[in-house]
Design a protein around this motif. Structure first.
Motif, PDB file in Angstrom:
ATOM      1  N   SER A 139       0.893  -1.019  -0.018  1.00  0.00           N
ATOM      2  CA  SER A 139       0.186   0.060  -0.111  1.00  0.00           C
ATOM      3  C   SER A 139       1.054   1.072  -0.032  1.00  0.00           C
ATOM      4  O   SER A 139       2.115   1.185   0.379  1.00  0.00           O
ATOM      5  N   ALA A 140       0.288   2.320  -0.413  1.00  0.00           N
ATOM      6  CA  ALA A 140       1.191   3.706  -0.519  1.00  0.00           C
ATOM      7  C   ALA A 140       1.596   4.155   0.853  1.00  0.00           C
ATOM      8  O   ALA A 140       2.469   4.907   0.970  1.00  0.00           O
ATOM      9  N   GLU A 141       0.853   3.734   1.869  1.00  0.00           N
ATOM     10  CA  GLU A 141       1.076   4.016   3.163  1.00  0.00           C
ATOM     11  C   GLU A 141       2.176   3.149   3.848  1.00  0.00           C
ATOM     12  O   GLU A 141       2.829   3.792   4.911  1.00  0.00           O
ATOM     13  N   THR A 142       2.678   2.051   3.396  1.00  0.00           N
ATOM     14  CA  THR A 142       3.656   1.315   3.916  1.00  0.00           C
ATOM     15  C   THR A 142       5.037   2.006   3.889  1.00  0.00           C
ATOM     16  O   THR A 142       5.251   2.196   3.024  1.00  0.00           O
ATOM     17  N   ALA A 143       5.572   2.132   5.043  1.00  0.00           N
ATOM     18  CA  ALA A 143       6.962   2.566   5.255  1.00  0.00           C
ATOM     19  C   ALA A 143       8.058   1.398   4.629  1.00  0.00           C
ATOM     20  O   ALA A 143       7.873   0.406   4.930  1.00  0.00           O
ATOM     21  N   LEU A 144       8.618   1.860   3.743  1.00  0.00           N
ATOM     22  CA  LEU A 144       9.838   0.990   3.262  1.00  0.00           C
ATOM     23  C   LEU A 144      11.233   1.231   3.909  1.00  0.00           C
ATOM     24  O   LEU A 144      11.827   2.315   3.955  1.00  0.00           O
ATOM     25  N   VAL A 145      11.876   0.003   4.490  1.00  0.00           N
ATOM     26  CA  VAL A 145      13.175   0.284   5.205  1.00  0.00           C
ATOM     27  C   VAL A 145      14.114  -0.735   4.390  1.00  0.00           C
ATOM     28  O   VAL A 145      14.004  -1.890   4.485  1.00  0.00           O
ATOM     29  N   ILE A 146      15.033  -0.086   3.721  1.00  0.00           N
ATOM     30  CA  ILE A 146      16.141  -0.722   2.805  1.00  0.00           C
ATOM     31  C   ILE A 146      17.415  -1.012   3.498  1.00  0.00           C
ATOM     32  O   ILE A 146      18.163  -0.050   3.827  1.00  0.00           O
ATOM     33  N   PHE A 147      17.679  -2.514   3.918  1.00  0.00           N
ATOM     34  CA  PHE A 147      19.119  -2.409   4.496  1.00  0.00           C
ATOM     35  C   PHE A 147      20.093  -2.916   3.714  1.00  0.00           C
ATOM     36  O   PHE A 147      21.239  -2.772   4.146  1.00  0.00           O
ATOM     37  N   CYS A 148      19.898  -3.141   2.593  1.00  0.00           N
ATOM     38  CA  CYS A 148      20.691  -3.453   1.456  1.00  0.00           C
ATOM     39  C   CYS A 148      20.840  -2.470   0.553  1.00  0.00           C
ATOM     40  O   CYS A 148      20.469  -1.277   1.008  1.00  0.00           O
ATOM     41  N   ASP A 149      21.744  -2.504  -0.696  1.00  0.00           N
ATOM     42  CA  ASP A 149      22.024  -1.443  -1.583  1.00  0.00           C
ATOM     43  C   ASP A 149      20.656  -1.257  -2.205  1.00  0.00           C
ATOM     44  O   ASP A 149      19.976  -2.036  -2.312  1.00  0.00           O
ATOM     45  N   PRO A 150      20.382   0.162  -2.148  1.00  0.00           N
ATOM     46  CA  PRO A 150      19.058   0.363  -2.864  1.00  0.00           C
ATOM     47  C   PRO A 150      19.164   0.323  -4.438  1.00  0.00           C
ATOM     48  O   PRO A 150      20.168  -0.033  -5.153  1.00  0.00           O
ATOM     49  N   PRO A 151      17.817   0.111  -4.932  1.00  0.00           N
ATOM     50  CA  PRO A 151      18.100  -0.288  -6.454  1.00  0.00           C
ATOM     51  C   PRO A 151      18.319   1.167  -7.457  1.00  0.00           C
ATOM     52  O   PRO A 151      18.252   2.312  -6.793  1.00  0.00           O
ATOM     53  N   ALA A 152      18.939   0.948  -8.758  1.00  0.00           N
ATOM     54  CA  ALA A 152      19.016   2.057  -9.478  1.00  0.00           C
ATOM     55  C   ALA A 152      17.588   2.627  -9.680  1.00  0.00           C
ATOM     56  O   ALA A 152      16.794   1.940 -10.218  1.00  0.00           O
ATOM     57  N   LEU A 153      17.368   3.906  -9.401  1.00  0.00           N
ATOM     58  CA  LEU A 153      16.020   4.537  -9.769  1.00  0.00           C
ATOM     59  C   LEU A 153      16.117   5.401 -10.960  1.00  0.00           C
ATOM     60  O   LEU A 153      17.015   6.372 -11.161  1.00  0.00           O
ATOM     61  N   ASN A 154      15.221   5.384 -11.745  1.00  0.00           N
ATOM     62  CA  ASN A 154      15.096   6.463 -12.915  1.00  0.00           C
ATOM     63  C   ASN A 154      13.928   7.384 -12.432  1.00  0.00           C
ATOM     64  O   ASN A 154      13.627   7.222 -11.273  1.00  0.00           O
ATOM     65  N   MET A 155      13.813   8.473 -13.450  1.00  0.00           N
ATOM     66  CA  MET A 155      12.986   9.290 -13.026  1.00  0.00           C
ATOM     67  C   MET A 155      11.454   9.174 -12.869  1.00  0.00           C
ATOM     68  O   MET A 155      10.656   9.618 -11.741  1.00  0.00           O
ATOM     69  N   THR A 156      11.041   7.884 -13.309  1.00  0.00           N
ATOM     70  CA  THR A 156       9.656   7.539 -12.975  1.00  0.00           C
ATOM     71  C   THR A 156       9.647   6.906 -11.700  1.00  0.00           C
ATOM     72  O   THR A 156       8.531   7.241 -11.088  1.00  0.00           O
ATOM     73  N   ASP A 157      10.738   6.079 -11.289  1.00  0.00           N
ATOM     74  CA  ASP A 157      10.646   5.387 -10.088  1.00  0.00           C
ATOM     75  C   ASP A 157      10.678   6.688  -9.071  1.00  0.00           C
ATOM     76  O   ASP A 157      10.155   6.402  -8.075  1.00  0.00           O
ATOM     77  N   LYS A 158      11.544   7.526  -9.222  1.00  0.00           N
ATOM     78  CA  LYS A 158      11.503   8.784  -8.041  1.00  0.00           C
ATOM     79  C   LYS A 158      10.347   9.501  -8.122  1.00  0.00           C
ATOM     80  O   LYS A 158       9.782   9.582  -6.712  1.00  0.00           O
ATOM     81  N   ALA A 159       9.628   9.670  -9.101  1.00  0.00           N
ATOM     82  CA  ALA A 159       8.365  10.356  -9.058  1.00  0.00           C
ATOM     83  C   ALA A 159       7.132   9.549  -8.171  1.00  0.00           C
ATOM     84  O   ALA A 159       6.446   9.843  -7.412  1.00  0.00           O
ATOM     85  N   ARG A 160       7.220   8.121  -8.514  1.00  0.00           N
ATOM     86  CA  ARG A 160       6.171   7.306  -7.893  1.00  0.00           C
ATOM     87  C   ARG A 160       6.570   7.137  -6.225  1.00  0.00           C
ATOM     88  O   ARG A 160       5.535   7.222  -5.565  1.00  0.00           O
ATOM     89  N   LEU A 161       7.812   7.162  -5.872  1.00  0.00           N
ATOM     90  CA  LEU A 161       7.914   7.247  -4.827  1.00  0.00           C
ATOM     91  C   LEU A 161       7.786   8.567  -3.806  1.00  0.00           C
ATOM     92  O   LEU A 161       7.283   8.559  -2.908  1.00  0.00           O
ATOM     93  N   LYS A 162       8.025   9.545  -4.598  1.00  0.00           N
ATOM     94  CA  LYS A 162       7.855  11.033  -3.927  1.00  0.00           C
ATOM     95  C   LYS A 162       6.221  11.086  -3.892  1.00  0.00           C
ATOM     96  O   LYS A 162       5.739  11.806  -2.838  1.00  0.00           O
ATOM     97  N   ALA A 163       5.242  10.267  -4.717  1.00  0.00           N
ATOM     98  CA  ALA A 163       3.908  10.327  -4.489  1.00  0.00           C
ATOM     99  C   ALA A 163       3.184   9.540  -3.547  1.00  0.00           C
ATOM    100  O   ALA A 163       2.120   9.708  -3.170  1.00  0.00           O
ATOM    101  N   ARG A 164       4.194   8.766  -2.945  1.00  0.00           N
ATOM    102  CA  ARG A 164       3.653   7.872  -1.916  1.00  0.00           C
ATOM    103  C   ARG A 164       3.753   8.573  -0.619  1.00  0.00           C
ATOM    104  O   ARG A 164       4.496   9.481  -0.245  1.00  0.00           O
ATOM    105  N   SER A 165       2.931   8.109   0.248  1.00  0.00           N
ATOM    106  CA  SER A 165       2.625   8.619   1.751  1.00  0.00           C
ATOM    107  C   SER A 165       3.395   8.110   2.779  1.00  0.00           C
ATOM    108  O   SER A 165       4.122   8.641   3.759  1.00  0.00           O
ATOM    109  N   GLY A 166       3.949   6.787   2.465  1.00  0.00           N
ATOM    110  CA  GLY A 166       4.892   6.153   3.063  1.00  0.00           C
ATOM    111  C   GLY A 166       6.239   6.276   3.131  1.00  0.00           C
ATOM    112  O   GLY A 166       6.839   6.951   1.917  1.00  0.00           O
TER     113      GLY A 166
END
Length: 227
Positions: free
Chosen positions: A140-167
């Motif tokens: 869900s968009a409200e779930t907080a994501l905690v990454i303990f490993c290396d983060p993935p390579a993010l393109n502009m679409t990925d970044k926009a999608r992450l910024k739109a999440r409330s989590g």
């Protein structure tokens, strides 16, 4: 003279950081092999990794404040040097400590862990193609994501999608150059980032908490420069 595309520059930066990580791993592996041949290998001290997990939990609780659902992402078989064929599993220790600390408050719940199997010869996290998109689509968009490993390579679409999440998106252990860039862009809301290089130790011995303070730095969009 035309400036180089941002995507190309970011790709070269990620490639450089992976090379640095691989070099550090090879140096550590060589030292470990040298000590093994001399019979100097001891059982690893895992307390610093547990301390890192607890510290990340405290900072996460401050960020989230209220009750929240959290998804933890980490390597299922990270490379370690605790003995031939015996992975250290430091991320699993960090995650266990992190969840225990947050769980004790009663305010947070956890989705099933998202584990990324690391190939035997890989020296950094491997995100299969489409894995991060699949992860986002199942949460869900409200779930907080905690990454303990290396983060993935993010393109502009990925970044926009992450910024739109409330989590919130939180990184634990990512290299400082990678974490700083994502925090400054507003993609990551909190990072407990690995200093590159770490501060030199001024003591013959240090506590797990002192090790965390020396090796890692807390980054947020408001204070994205390491203290």
């Amino acid at each position: 003279m035309k400036p180089k595309p941002v995507v190309e520059t970011e790709e070269k930066t990620r490639h450089y950081l992976k090379l640095v990580g691989a070099l550090l791993f090879l140096i550590g592996a060589g030292w470990f092999l040298f000590r093994s041949l001399r019979g100097e290998v001891r059982e690893p001290n895992l307390k610093p990794f547990a301390s890192l997990g607890s510290y990340a939990a405290l900072e996460t609780a401050k960020l989230l404040g209220r009750a929240a659902k959290i998804l933890v992402i980490y390597d299922s078989n990270p490379v370690g040097m605790a003995g031939a064929g015996k992975p250290l599993g430091r991320q699993a220790i960090e995650v266990e400590s992190f969840k225990a600390k947050l769980g004790s408050s009663g305010r947070f719940s956890f989705a099933p862990d998202w584990k990324l199997p690391r190939p035997a010869m890989a020296v950094s996290t491997v995100w299969p193609k489409g894995e991060f998109e699949r992860l986002l689509s199942q949460q869900s968009a409200e779930t907080a994501l905690v990454i303990f490993c290396d983060p993935p390579a993010l393109n502009m679409t990925d970044k926009a999608r992450l910024k739109a999440r409330s989590g919130r998106l939180i990184l634990v252990g990512a290299l400082m150059p990678t974490a700083q860039g994502l925090v400054r862009e507003g993609v990551v809301h909190l990072a407990v980032a690995t200093r590159v290089p770490p501060r030199p130790s001024e003591k013959a011995s240090e506590s797990p908490d002192e090790w965390v303070a020396r090796v890692f730095a807390r980054l947020t969009p408001e204070t994205s420069r390491a203290p």
